[in-house]
Design a protein around this motif. Structure first.
Motif, PDB file in Angstrom:
ATOM      1  N   MET A  10     -16.854 -85.734  48.990  1.00  0.00           N
ATOM      2  CA  MET A  10     -16.702 -85.220  49.546  1.00  0.00           C
ATOM      3  C   MET A  10     -16.490 -86.389  50.822  1.00  0.00           C
ATOM      4  SD  MET A  10     -17.727 -82.273  50.135  1.00  0.00           S
ATOM      5  CE  MET A  10     -17.673 -82.139  49.064  1.00  0.00           C
ATOM      6  N   GLY A  11     -16.019 -87.531  50.143  1.00  0.00           N
ATOM      7  CA  GLY A  11     -14.528 -88.627  50.895  1.00  0.00           C
ATOM      8  C   GLY A  11     -15.885 -89.142  51.823  1.00  0.00           C
ATOM      9  N   TRP A  12     -17.273 -88.797  52.417  1.00  0.00           N
ATOM     10  CA  TRP A  12     -17.594 -89.379  53.782  1.00  0.00           C
ATOM     11  C   TRP A  12     -18.011 -90.580  53.752  1.00  0.00           C
ATOM     12  CZ3 TRP A  12     -21.765 -84.854  52.701  1.00  0.00           C
ATOM     13  CH2 TRP A  12     -21.095 -84.360  53.155  1.00  0.00           C
ATOM     14  N   THR A  13     -18.441 -91.405  54.904  1.00  0.00           N
ATOM     15  CA  THR A  13     -18.306 -93.016  55.039  1.00  0.00           C
ATOM     16  C   THR A  13     -20.163 -92.968  55.727  1.00  0.00           C
ATOM     17  OG1 THR A  13     -16.865 -92.845  56.952  1.00  0.00           O
ATOM     18  CG2 THR A  13     -16.580 -93.245  55.039  1.00  0.00           C
ATOM     19  N   PHE A  14     -20.275 -92.046  56.432  1.00  0.00           N
ATOM     20  CA  PHE A  14     -21.835 -92.403  57.302  1.00  0.00           C
ATOM     21  C   PHE A  14     -23.559 -92.850  56.121  1.00  0.00           C
ATOM     22  CE2 PHE A  14     -21.251 -87.706  56.136  1.00  0.00           C
ATOM     23  CZ  PHE A  14     -22.795 -87.337  55.401  1.00  0.00           C
ATOM     24  N   ASP A  15     -24.161 -93.207  56.900  1.00  0.00           N
ATOM     25  CA  ASP A  15     -24.797 -93.399  55.831  1.00  0.00           C
ATOM     26  C   ASP A  15     -25.916 -92.470  56.341  1.00  0.00           C
ATOM     27  OD1 ASP A  15     -24.311 -96.483  56.418  1.00  0.00           O
ATOM     28  OD2 ASP A  15     -25.847 -96.836  58.395  1.00  0.00           O
ATOM     29  N   TRP A  16     -26.213 -92.363  54.581  1.00  0.00           N
ATOM     30  CA  TRP A  16     -27.124 -91.736  53.939  1.00  0.00           C
ATOM     31  C   TRP A  16     -28.349 -92.365  53.004  1.00  0.00           C
ATOM     32  CZ3 TRP A  16     -24.139 -86.813  51.173  1.00  0.00           C
ATOM     33  CH2 TRP A  16     -24.998 -86.604  51.860  1.00  0.00           C
ATOM     34  N   ALA A  17     -28.940 -92.182  53.756  1.00  0.00           N
ATOM     35  CA  ALA A  17     -30.686 -92.123  53.000  1.00  0.00           C
ATOM     36  C   ALA A  17     -31.751 -91.293  52.494  1.00  0.00           C
ATOM     37  CB  ALA A  17     -31.948 -93.572  54.596  1.00  0.00           C
ATOM     38  N   SER A  18     -32.255 -92.110  51.470  1.00  0.00           N
ATOM     39  CA  SER A  18     -33.208 -90.923  51.025  1.00  0.00           C
ATOM     40  C   SER A  18     -34.555 -90.874  51.085  1.00  0.00           C
ATOM     41  CB  SER A  18     -32.954 -91.210  49.066  1.00  0.00           C
ATOM     42  OG  SER A  18     -33.985 -90.365  48.933  1.00  0.00           O
ATOM     43  N   SER A  19     -35.538 -90.102  51.692  1.00  0.00           N
ATOM     44  CA  SER A  19     -36.795 -90.488  52.119  1.00  0.00           C
ATOM     45  C   SER A  19     -36.994 -89.329  51.204  1.00  0.00           C
ATOM     46  CB  SER A  19     -36.751 -88.854  53.761  1.00  0.00           C
ATOM     47  OG  SER A  19     -36.361 -88.060  52.571  1.00  0.00           O
ATOM     48  N   PHE A  20     -36.943 -89.820  49.646  1.00  0.00           N
ATOM     49  CA  PHE A  20     -37.506 -89.164  48.342  1.00  0.00           C
ATOM     50  C   PHE A  20     -39.170 -89.435  48.495  1.00  0.00           C
ATOM     51  CE2 PHE A  20     -38.073 -89.667  43.525  1.00  0.00           C
ATOM     52  CZ  PHE A  20     -37.910 -88.045  43.667  1.00  0.00           C
ATOM     53  N   THR A  21     -39.629 -90.583  48.271  1.00  0.00           N
ATOM     54  CA  THR A  21     -40.815 -91.236  48.692  1.00  0.00           C
ATOM     55  C   THR A  21     -41.869 -91.682  49.822  1.00  0.00           C
ATOM     56  OG1 THR A  21     -39.933 -93.986  48.646  1.00  0.00           O
ATOM     57  CG2 THR A  21     -40.200 -93.063  46.231  1.00  0.00           C
ATOM     58  N   SER A  22     -41.560 -90.341  50.568  1.00  0.00           N
ATOM     59  CA  SER A  22     -41.747 -90.617  52.199  1.00  0.00           C
ATOM     60  C   SER A  22     -41.920 -89.726  52.082  1.00  0.00           C
ATOM     61  CB  SER A  22     -40.966 -91.068  53.033  1.00  0.00           C
ATOM     62  OG  SER A  22     -40.632 -91.282  54.616  1.00  0.00           O
ATOM     63  N   ASP A  23     -43.339 -89.656  53.224  1.00  0.00           N
ATOM     64  CA  ASP A  23     -43.816 -88.451  54.327  1.00  0.00           C
ATOM     65  C   ASP A  23     -42.744 -88.093  55.405  1.00  0.00           C
ATOM     66  OD1 ASP A  23     -46.136 -87.199  52.496  1.00  0.00           O
ATOM     67  OD2 ASP A  23     -46.954 -89.623  53.919  1.00  0.00           O
ATOM     68  N   PHE A  24     -41.793 -88.482  55.609  1.00  0.00           N
ATOM     69  CA  PHE A  24     -40.712 -88.442  56.535  1.00  0.00           C
ATOM     70  C   PHE A  24     -39.969 -86.824  56.683  1.00  0.00           C
ATOM     71  CE2 PHE A  24     -36.097 -88.434  59.317  1.00  0.00           C
ATOM     72  CZ  PHE A  24     -37.196 -89.394  60.037  1.00  0.00           C
ATOM     73  N   ASN A  25     -39.938 -86.110  55.529  1.00  0.00           N
ATOM     74  CA  ASN A  25     -39.198 -84.614  55.808  1.00  0.00           C
ATOM     75  C   ASN A  25     -40.603 -83.867  56.461  1.00  0.00           C
ATOM     76  OD1 ASN A  25     -36.576 -86.474  54.554  1.00  0.00           O
ATOM     77  ND2 ASN A  25     -35.799 -83.920  54.261  1.00  0.00           N
ATOM     78  N   SER A  26     -41.580 -84.101  55.837  1.00  0.00           N
ATOM     79  CA  SER A  26     -42.739 -83.695  56.302  1.00  0.00           C
ATOM     80  C   SER A  26     -43.282 -83.252  57.112  1.00  0.00           C
ATOM     81  CB  SER A  26     -44.164 -83.266  54.667  1.00  0.00           C
ATOM     82  OG  SER A  26     -45.146 -82.746  55.306  1.00  0.00           O
ATOM     83  N   ASP A  27     -43.850 -84.660  57.841  1.00  0.00           N
ATOM     84  CA  ASP A  27     -43.812 -84.994  59.179  1.00  0.00           C
ATOM     85  C   ASP A  27     -43.019 -85.035  60.340  1.00  0.00           C
ATOM     86  OD1 ASP A  27     -46.437 -85.847  57.568  1.00  0.00           O
ATOM     87  OD2 ASP A  27     -45.337 -88.204  58.346  1.00  0.00           O
ATOM     88  N   PHE A  28     -41.860 -84.548  59.900  1.00  0.00           N
ATOM     89  CA  PHE A  28     -40.596 -83.960  60.983  1.00  0.00           C
ATOM     90  C   PHE A  28     -40.042 -83.077  60.560  1.00  0.00           C
ATOM     91  CE2 PHE A  28     -40.835 -88.037  61.784  1.00  0.00           C
ATOM     92  CZ  PHE A  28     -41.171 -88.615  63.010  1.00  0.00           C
ATOM     93  N   SER A  29     -40.793 -81.571  59.879  1.00  0.00           N
ATOM     94  CA  SER A  29     -40.887 -80.932  59.730  1.00  0.00           C
ATOM     95  C   SER A  29     -39.529 -79.990  59.781  1.00  0.00           C
ATOM     96  CB  SER A  29     -41.370 -79.451  61.065  1.00  0.00           C
ATOM     97  OG  SER A  29     -41.989 -79.820  61.567  1.00  0.00           O
ATOM     98  N   VAL A  30     -38.896 -80.568  57.816  1.00  0.00           N
ATOM     99  CA  VAL A  30     -37.968 -80.047  57.241  1.00  0.00           C
ATOM    100  C   VAL A  30     -37.907 -80.247  56.585  1.00  0.00           C
ATOM    101  CG1 VAL A  30     -36.566 -81.179  59.435  1.00  0.00           C
ATOM    102  CG2 VAL A  30     -36.826 -82.441  57.261  1.00  0.00           C
TER     103      VAL A  30
END
Length: 257
Positions: free
Chosen positions: A127-147
């Motif tokens: 996509m030609g983007w430069t913003f930071d991008w993090a993977s929460s693959f091994t984390s509860d982060f997405n579940s805990d924040f309802s996404v």
């Protein structure tokens, strides 16, 4: 045949001044809502969330990169997707260039998705983007924040998104959604509709003070509409959003549509 009313320059100016009053009122109300948003109570974040980033493993605190505030865009890109959500991608096209400005105003920014970091970085390069991008693959982060929601939550009516509980997803729902807008969006992400909607979009804000991280805000669904840059422009175009179904694509796919 043109159906829109026409008029003189003076008629246009009279109508524009009426609109200006409405726009000013909307701006004042938007300022008041922003203040109300900033006055939400801060909730301590005590879980040790871990992420994978382009530079290696990181904690939530490390995502701040020395700033006191952190904005997170919850980008729909599940492990089973072959490409990021086209809607999230269109939003990302609009925020890609602002990170440098945020970081110089004491605000860190990152997108977070559940897909493995290798998938995220490959798609970011495409996509030609430069913003930071993090993977929460091994984390509860997405579940805990309802996404993110599990298959069991979908089946049993345990999905609570945008502060509302959704009804159970009936058996055979995937087939019924294939020709729908959701099915079209899922197809662009390379997955089936039911899997696609287990991940959801949103934005969350955090602050760190005296070494303690606090969650300050999360918004979902139309709450991220104001971050979708192309719509802010379309709302000022003569025909507005003028939509009939899903018309947008990944920005490198329009010629193939």
């Amino acid at each position: 045949m043109m159906m829109h009313k026409t008029g003189t320059r003076q008629q246009w100016l009279d109508a524009r001044l009426n609109l200006l009053a409405a726009e000013k009122d909307l701006t004042h109300r938007s300022d008041a809502v922003a203040l109300q948003r900033q006055q939400l109570p801060w909730v301590p974040v005590d879980k040790d969330y871990r992420f994978d980033t382009a530079t290696g493993p990181a904690t939530l605190q490390e995502l701040f990169k020395g700033r006191s505030q952190l904005l997170v865009y919850h980008f729909m890109f599940g492990p089973d997707y072959t490409a990021g959500c086209a809607s999230c991608s269109a939003i990302a096209d609009g925020f890609n260039g602002i990170t440098v400005h945020l970081e110089n105003h004491d605000v860190a920014f990152t997108a977070v998705s559940r897909a493995p970091i290798e998938k995220l970085l490959a798609f970011r390069k495409r996509m030609g983007w430069t913003f930071d991008w993090a993977s929460s693959f091994t984390s509860d982060f997405n579940s805990d924040f309802s996404v993110w929601f599990s298959e069991e939550q979908q089946r049993d009516g345990g999905v609570e998104y945008n502060y509302r509980r959704e009804p159970p997803l009936p058996a055979g729902a995937a087939e019924g959604m294939r020709g729908s807008p959701v099915g079209h969006m899922a197809n662009m992400s390379g997955t089936d509709p039911v899997t696609y909607i287990r991940d959801r979009p949103g934005v969350s804000a955090f602050v760190i003070e005296d070494g303690q991280i606090y969650h300050t805000y999360s918004g979902y669904s139309r709450s991220v509409d104001g971050l979708w840059g192309m719509y802010q422009w379309l709302d000022r175009a003569p025909k507005g959003r003028n939509e009939q179904g899903i018309w947008w694509r990944h920005h490198d796919k329009y010629d193939a549509a």
